[in-house]
Design a protein around this motif. Structure first.
Motif, mmCIF file in Angstrom:
data_model
loop_
_atom_site.group_PDB
_atom_site.id
_atom_site.type_symbol
_atom_site.label_atom_id
_atom_site.label_comp_id
_atom_site.label_asym_id
_atom_site.label_seq_id
_atom_site.Cartn_x
_atom_site.Cartn_y
_atom_site.Cartn_z
ATOM 1 N N LEU A 85 0.840 -1.188 0.000
ATOM 2 C CA LEU A 85 0.000 0.000 0.000
ATOM 3 C C LEU A 85 0.877 1.240 0.000
ATOM 4 C CD1 LEU A 85 -2.539 -1.227 2.703
ATOM 5 C CD2 LEU A 85 -2.812 -1.301 0.209
ATOM 6 N N GLU A 86 0.852 1.994 -1.093
ATOM 7 C CA GLU A 86 1.679 3.199 -1.172
ATOM 8 C C GLU A 86 1.090 4.290 -0.287
ATOM 9 O OE1 GLU A 86 2.489 4.562 -5.090
ATOM 10 O OE2 GLU A 86 3.048 2.576 -5.836
ATOM 11 N N ASP A 87 1.968 4.983 0.429
ATOM 12 C CA ASP A 87 1.543 6.070 1.311
ATOM 13 C C ASP A 87 2.537 7.210 1.160
ATOM 14 O OD1 ASP A 87 0.957 7.791 3.526
ATOM 15 O OD2 ASP A 87 -0.008 6.113 4.534
ATOM 16 N N VAL A 88 2.076 8.318 0.603
ATOM 17 C CA VAL A 88 2.963 9.445 0.344
ATOM 18 C C VAL A 88 3.542 10.015 1.637
ATOM 19 C CG1 VAL A 88 1.170 11.223 0.381
ATOM 20 C CG2 VAL A 88 3.200 11.543 -1.061
ATOM 21 N N GLY A 89 2.871 9.775 2.766
ATOM 22 C CA GLY A 89 3.398 10.263 4.036
ATOM 23 C C GLY A 89 4.699 9.612 4.436
ATOM 24 N N LEU A 90 5.021 8.448 3.840
ATOM 25 C CA LEU A 90 6.257 7.739 4.150
ATOM 26 C C LEU A 90 7.384 8.081 3.188
ATOM 27 C CD1 LEU A 90 4.775 4.163 4.796
ATOM 28 C CD2 LEU A 90 5.489 5.826 6.528
ATOM 29 N N THR A 91 7.169 9.018 2.282
ATOM 30 C CA THR A 91 8.152 9.273 1.245
ATOM 31 C C THR A 91 9.379 10.004 1.790
ATOM 32 O OG1 THR A 91 8.360 9.923 -1.075
ATOM 33 C CG2 THR A 91 7.360 11.530 0.413
ATOM 34 N N GLU A 92 10.386 10.068 0.960
ATOM 35 C CA GLU A 92 11.638 10.726 1.312
ATOM 36 C C GLU A 92 11.425 12.223 1.532
ATOM 37 O OE1 GLU A 92 14.429 11.001 2.659
ATOM 38 O OE2 GLU A 92 15.791 9.916 1.299
ATOM 39 N N CYS A 93 12.342 12.824 2.271
ATOM 40 C CA CYS A 93 12.347 14.282 2.395
ATOM 41 C C CYS A 93 12.493 14.905 1.002
ATOM 42 C CB CYS A 93 13.526 14.705 3.282
ATOM 43 S SG CYS A 93 13.577 16.467 3.663
ATOM 44 N N ASP A 94 11.835 16.031 0.796
ATOM 45 C CA ASP A 94 11.983 16.775 -0.459
ATOM 46 C C ASP A 94 13.226 17.639 -0.342
ATOM 47 O OD1 ASP A 94 11.839 18.316 -2.717
ATOM 48 O OD2 ASP A 94 9.802 19.059 -2.359
ATOM 49 N N PHE A 95 14.302 17.231 -1.021
ATOM 50 C CA PHE A 95 15.564 17.949 -0.933
ATOM 51 C C PHE A 95 15.657 19.126 -1.900
ATOM 52 C CE2 PHE A 95 16.961 13.560 0.459
ATOM 53 C CZ PHE A 95 17.029 13.892 1.800
ATOM 54 N N GLY A 96 14.587 19.388 -2.639
ATOM 55 C CA GLY A 96 14.543 20.564 -3.496
ATOM 56 C C GLY A 96 15.703 20.616 -4.469
ATOM 57 N N ALA A 97 16.406 21.762 -4.504
ATOM 58 C CA ALA A 97 17.502 21.975 -5.448
ATOM 59 C C ALA A 97 18.697 21.063 -5.183
ATOM 60 C CB ALA A 97 17.946 23.439 -5.401
ATOM 61 N N TRP A 98 18.737 20.447 -4.020
ATOM 62 C CA TRP A 98 19.844 19.546 -3.712
ATOM 63 C C TRP A 98 19.604 18.126 -4.219
ATOM 64 C CZ3 TRP A 98 22.250 20.451 1.800
ATOM 65 C CH2 TRP A 98 22.638 21.791 1.919
ATOM 66 N N THR A 99 18.441 17.848 -4.755
ATOM 67 C CA THR A 99 18.115 16.506 -5.238
ATOM 68 C C THR A 99 19.116 16.073 -6.310
ATOM 69 O OG1 THR A 99 15.768 16.809 -4.777
ATOM 70 C CG2 THR A 99 16.346 15.110 -6.383
ATOM 71 N N GLY A 100 19.694 14.905 -6.128
ATOM 72 C CA GLY A 100 20.626 14.355 -7.106
ATOM 73 C C GLY A 100 22.061 14.804 -6.942
ATOM 74 N N ALA A 101 22.329 15.669 -5.971
ATOM 75 C CA ALA A 101 23.686 16.175 -5.778
ATOM 76 C C ALA A 101 24.556 15.148 -5.067
ATOM 77 C CB ALA A 101 23.663 17.470 -4.975
ATOM 78 N N ALA A 102 25.863 15.195 -5.360
ATOM 79 C CA ALA A 102 26.815 14.327 -4.674
ATOM 80 C C ALA A 102 26.986 14.803 -3.239
ATOM 81 C CB ALA A 102 28.153 14.328 -5.397
ATOM 82 N N LEU A 103 26.999 13.874 -2.297
ATOM 83 C CA LEU A 103 27.159 14.250 -0.898
ATOM 84 C C LEU A 103 28.509 14.925 -0.656
ATOM 85 C CD1 LEU A 103 25.636 11.074 0.770
ATOM 86 C CD2 LEU A 103 24.654 13.363 0.742
#
Length: 216
Positions: A85-103
């Motif tokens: 059962l998919e639940d959007v409340g369990l999704t990852e933090c929204d990292f905005g402009a940092w999404t996909g960036a190398a740590l």
């Protein structure tokens, strides 16, 4: 004649599972970008999770909508004859402009100090704040508790939301939540009931069988 005391609310066992390893675990901040799947080791961790939960009666398997979480949930759901059962409340933090960036690149930014030491006041540029993420995750878990009173529920999510939820139930300030480790494929267990204090039963378990949790 004394009145019979009201029965205590039934406790719900919430099993907070971080998704298994992916090809970018530990190197990239993938966030909510689609298309990231489990690695070979991640699939092994997902199968091992189903084995470790043997002995429990599961009422439901809920998952973040992201592929890596759903793939982690799938073997357990199949083993118990349940739907993921998919639940959007369990999704990852929204990292905005940092999404996909190398740590490694993010660690050079001055804002990284806030992420590590004062996350309660930090908001990802164009994304979510840690305090918002924690409130979302805790609200989701408490909703699932109400939906499955007295049951056992698997909740497959991501490292930061699980860390924030564990911090909340341990009464640990959000600014200290980075001290909590949540490894790929790990299980943290919380027992909840409305009107009763939460009980954190385990954090970041990666090895032992979990069939005795309900009895504990």
């Amino acid at each position: 004649m004394s009145a019979t005391p009201a029965p205590e609310p039934a406790r719900t066992l919430l099993l907070l599972v971080r998704h298994g390893q992916t090809p970018t675990t530990g190197t990239v901040l993938p966030g909510r970008a689609p298309g990231l799947h489990l690695s070979g080791l991640g699939h092994v961790q997902a199968e091992r999770l189903a084995d470790r939960l043997g002995g429990l009666t599961l009422d439901a398997v809920h998952s973040s909508p992201l592929e890596r979480a759903r793939e982690t949930a799938a073997p357990t759901a199949a083993r118990w004859g349940l739907e993921v059962l998919e639940d959007v409340g369990l999704t990852e933090c929204d990292f905005g402009a940092w999404t996909g960036a190398a740590l490694s690149d993010l660690a050079r930014l001055p804002e990284w100090h806030a992420v590590q030491h004062t996350p309660s006041a930090f908001r990802f540029p164009g994304g979510e704040g840690f305090a918002e993420m924690q409130a979302r995750m805790v609200g989701t878990l408490e909703r699932l508790c109400r939906s499955h009173p007295g049951g056992a529920v698997v909740c497959v999510s991501h490292a930061d939301p699980i860390k924030a939820a564990v911090a909340h139930y341990l009464a640990t300030p959000l600014d200290l939540f980075q001290r909590i480790t949540i490894s790929p494929g790990s299980v943290s267990a919380v027992s909840l009931a409305e009107g009763r204090a939460p009980a954190v039963l385990m954090v970041n378990s990666t090895l032992e069988p979990l069939g005795g949790l309900r009895q504990a």
